[in-house]
Design an enzyme around this catalytic site. Structure first.
Site, PDB file in Angstrom:
ATOM      1  N   HIS A   1     -85.962  77.080  -5.996  1.00 33.63           N
ATOM      2  CA  HIS A   1     -85.429  77.846  -4.875  1.00 33.63           C
ATOM      3  C   HIS A   1     -86.237  79.114  -4.637  1.00 33.63           C
ATOM      4  O   HIS A   1     -86.511  79.868  -5.553  1.00 33.63           O
ATOM      5  CB  HIS A   1     -83.963  78.193  -5.118  1.00 33.63           C
ATOM      6  CG  HIS A   1     -83.248  78.506  -3.859  1.00 33.63           C
ATOM      7  ND1 HIS A   1     -83.284  79.744  -3.281  1.00 33.63           N
ATOM      8  CD2 HIS A   1     -82.532  77.725  -3.022  1.00 33.63           C
ATOM      9  CE1 HIS A   1     -82.601  79.705  -2.155  1.00 33.63           C
ATOM     10  NE2 HIS A   1     -82.137  78.501  -1.978  1.00 33.63           N
ATOM     11  N   PRO A   2     -86.614  79.348  -3.368  1.00 30.70           N
ATOM     12  CA  PRO A   2     -87.519  80.460  -3.060  1.00 30.70           C
ATOM     13  C   PRO A   2     -86.887  81.844  -3.015  1.00 30.70           C
ATOM     14  O   PRO A   2     -87.601  82.841  -2.970  1.00 30.70           O
ATOM     15  CB  PRO A   2     -88.047  80.108  -1.666  1.00 30.70           C
ATOM     16  CG  PRO A   2     -87.024  79.218  -1.067  1.00 30.70           C
ATOM     17  CD  PRO A   2     -86.357  78.500  -2.183  1.00 30.70           C
ATOM     18  N   CYS A   3     -85.560  81.897  -3.015  1.00 32.72           N
ATOM     19  CA  CYS A   3     -84.904  83.209  -2.938  1.00 32.72           C
ATOM     20  C   CYS A   3     -85.314  84.029  -4.151  1.00 32.72           C
ATOM     21  O   CYS A   3     -85.158  83.590  -5.273  1.00 32.72           O
ATOM     22  CB  CYS A   3     -83.382  83.001  -2.932  1.00 32.72           C
ATOM     23  SG  CYS A   3     -82.512  84.165  -1.903  1.00 32.72           S
ATOM     24  N   GLY A   4     -85.838  85.221  -3.968  1.00 30.34           N
ATOM     25  CA  GLY A   4     -86.246  86.026  -5.121  1.00 30.34           C
ATOM     26  C   GLY A   4     -87.746  86.043  -5.322  1.00 30.34           C
ATOM     27  O   GLY A   4     -88.267  86.907  -6.016  1.00 30.34           O
TER      28      GLY A   4
ATOM     29  N   CYS B   1     -81.301  87.860   1.066  1.00 23.72           N
ATOM     30  CA  CYS B   1     -80.073  87.070   0.918  1.00 23.72           C
ATOM     31  C   CYS B   1     -78.949  87.905   0.339  1.00 23.72           C
ATOM     32  O   CYS B   1     -77.899  87.378  -0.022  1.00 23.72           O
ATOM     33  CB  CYS B   1     -80.287  85.891  -0.032  1.00 23.72           C
ATOM     34  SG  CYS B   1     -81.620  84.802   0.414  1.00 23.72           S
TER      35      CYS B   1
END
Lengths: 366, 237
Positions: free
Chosen positions: B182-185, A144
């Site tokens: 949240h899955p980001c990371g 991202c």
């Protein structure tokens, strides 16, 4: 189809200018004045979201509302509408037969918190959009980072371009994200070239999608009954009747043409397992069905779309059959290169939304 | 992607796992959980049945653990003296509730229940935690109430970066709003976790290890701690 350049293709302009005429009625329970307020007539951008229209709609009804805090939500024939789904997608999915204007009901009270995630204001919509963009970026690039590292002003510009339906502004900002899409001049090594499939479909290159994963959201409406005309399809009264598949499409095949059909097949492998592809040996039955759907589609969409094919997912022992595939209000030929479809018909958060009407025959259990 | 869903090649690993690996990891995780008999409900595998008219694949689904009462975090974070001090400053009718032998969640609050679902994300290629909280009478709780049930550090993280930490989203299978981490990371810290494992074999890491390691981090948000032995126990099932 014109060549792509800084200004976007013809198809992209068509998509960005696309709008749904809405006729919005205030729910009876919230009408406190006589006579009833007239419905609001609004043109809603396809690529936009319903809550973004509230400031335009409210003036029509503010005198009628009962006292209290506004918690706005929309409903179509009893179905609360998911505000984070782009307006055009909601229309394509829920109106089997295009209804113009589209009659919706607005509520300012009694938010159905059991069914819908909250939407307080424009910010909620913006964050939902950014999250979807993040997810798409992750699918395309594997991380991202490019979204997270956007400057405040770029992020604001991006959001405003969507709010205002400004394609040029959008293309300017989004090209910085290097998500390998619209307006990109470079192409990495390709798995296929547009020339091998449809020479005149420029802009089919998916070269920028280096990972070979394309963000797609597929909405399936199952129709259990045998109906010839989609307008007879039963109204969707619950979101449980819609199958939502949020899954990336992986581009397969070297030097072959990956079509829209291939993409849908990749998303619904069970529908196509052990079944025949639509080959040159078109049976009489299939030819007749093809005729039927052609008639239906031309009466449905005023735009030039060409015939849509009904794909039989196989033999007579079928349990399912795709009746319609609808993207941005059109029903593209399923042989069109998927790359062209993605580059030209995707939404600003880089997702391609596909609505599919599938006829399902419930197996008889003995 | 690995050809054998059981093993992940650590040297080139990007922190993700495939849907098949997720299934393997889920089975291992729920087995271990049962084996260690923690004072918590069991995990069950719920196959997804999303597509009408299309036969579902048993390996597509999610893990579910429901009706969980979160452990009281005060017990572990404070020394005994501090705990006594804290008790003095609590509610005035504290006398009725103090019982050293019994773990109570929080004297002033009634008990809240939590449902946890671990769902595989095809976009991020990692597991994602979905949860909801509700009262005794079934009424859903909002984030402000949930904050009171979780350890203070998590609550702080929550308020500081609300949009990137816990978000409210539609549950991918159930069509209802749930909360999610949240899955980001995730891939970043999973890489750190598993590549530091002393017990990485030559072929790589068993995907069975993935969820146990993942939950050892994610569970901490809620004060759910995995015993150290459980982490080292993969392969002895």
């Amino acid at each position: 189809m014109d060549s792509k350049g800084g200004g976007g293709t013809e198809a992209q302009k068509f998509v960005w200018e696309g709008a749904i005429p809405l006729q919005i009625h205030l729910h009876d329970s919230e009408v406190t004045t006589l006579p009833n307020p007239s419905p609001a007539l609004i043109l809603a951008p396809r690529l936009g979201y319903l809550p973004l229209l509230v400031s335009q709609i409210k003036p029509f009804f503010s005198n009628s509302l009962p006292p209290g805090v506004d918690t706005v939500w929309f409903e179509y024939k009893g179905l609360p509408l998911k505000w984070y789904i782009p307006t055009g997608v909601l229309f394509d999915l829920l109106c089997a037969e295009a209804e113009r204007p589209w009659n919706l009901t607005v509520h300012f009270r009694g938010y159905p918190g059991n069914f819908l995630t909250p939407c307080e204001d424009e910010d909620s919509v913006k964050w939902s959009f950014i999250n979807a963009l993040k997810e798409a970026a992750y699918i395309i690039t594997g991380n991202c980072k490019n979204i997270m590292s956007m400057s405040q002003s770029d992020q604001a510009d991006l959001w405003h371009s969507v709010l205002n339906g400004n394609m040029e502004a959008y293309l300017r900002v989004s090209s910085k994200l290097k998500l390998g899409t619209i307006g990109d001049d470079y192409s990495l090594k390709l798995n296929f070239t547009s020339n091998t499939c449809f020479g005149h479909y420029e802009g089919s290159d998916l070269g920028g999608f280096s990972s070979g994963r394309i963000p797609v959201r597929l909405y399936i409406r199952s129709i259990n009954e045998d109906i010839n005309d989609l307008e007879d399809a039963p109204t969707v009264d619950s979101w449980d009747k819609i199958s939502y598949i949020n899954r990336p499409v992986e581009i397969q095949g070297e030097g072959q043409c990956f079509t829209l059909y291939d993409a849908v097949k990749a998303l619904l492998p069970e529908l196509f397992a052990d079944k025949h592809l639509l080959t040159d040996n078109v049976s009489k039955e299939e030819a007749e069905d093809g005729q039927q759907s052609e008639e239906v589609s031309s009466s449905r969409s005023p735009e030039e779309v060409g015939e849509s094919l009904t794909k039989h997912a196989g033999s007579s022992l079928d349990t399912a059959e795709i009746k319609v595939i609808r993207i941005q209000g059109i029903e593209p030929k399923v042989e069109i290169p998927f790359g062209w479809v993605v580059n030209n018909l995707m939404n600003p958060e880089h997702y391609l939304h596909i609505c599919a009407y599938i006829k399902v025959v419930e197996p008889i259990i003995i | 992607m690995v050809s054998n869903p059981a093993m992940i090649n650590i040297s080139s690993w990007d922190g993700t796992l495939s849907a098949a690996e997720f299934y393997v990891a889920s089975c291992a995780f729920s087995e271990l959980w049962k084996k260690f008999n923690l004072a918590l409900p069991q995990w069950s595998w719920i196959p997804s049945s999303k597509r009408p008219g299309i036969p579902f694949n048993h390996v597509e689904g999610y893990l579910s653990m429901e009706n969980v009462i979160l452990p009281s975090f005060e017990q572990e974070d404070y020394h005994e003296e501090d705990l006594m001090e804290k008790e003095e400053h609590s509610c005035s009718n504290v006398d009725e509730f103090i019982d050293d032998a019994i773990l109570v969640q929080n004297y002033c609050h009634e008990v809240n229940y939590y449902d946890f679902h671990i769902v595989y994300s095809t976009s991020y290629r990692v597991p994602v935690l979905y949860f909801r909280a509700y009262r005794n009478d079934g009424q859903t709780l909002l984030l402000d109430k949930i904050e009171k049930d979780i350890p203070p550090n998590s609550a702080k993280l929550l308020t500081n970066s609300k949009w990137t930490f816990i978000t409210q989203e539609e549950h991918p299978q159930l069509n209802r709003p749930w909360y999610t981490l949240h899955p980001c990371g995730t891939t970043d810290w999973m890489k750190l976790l598993l590549t530091n494992e002393a017990s990485v074999g030559q072929d790589g890491v068993a995907s069975e290890k993935y969820l146990v390691s993942w939950f050892s981090v994610v569970g901490q948000v809620f004060g759910l701690k995995i015993p150290f032995e459980m982490l080292g126990n993969i392969g002895t099932l």
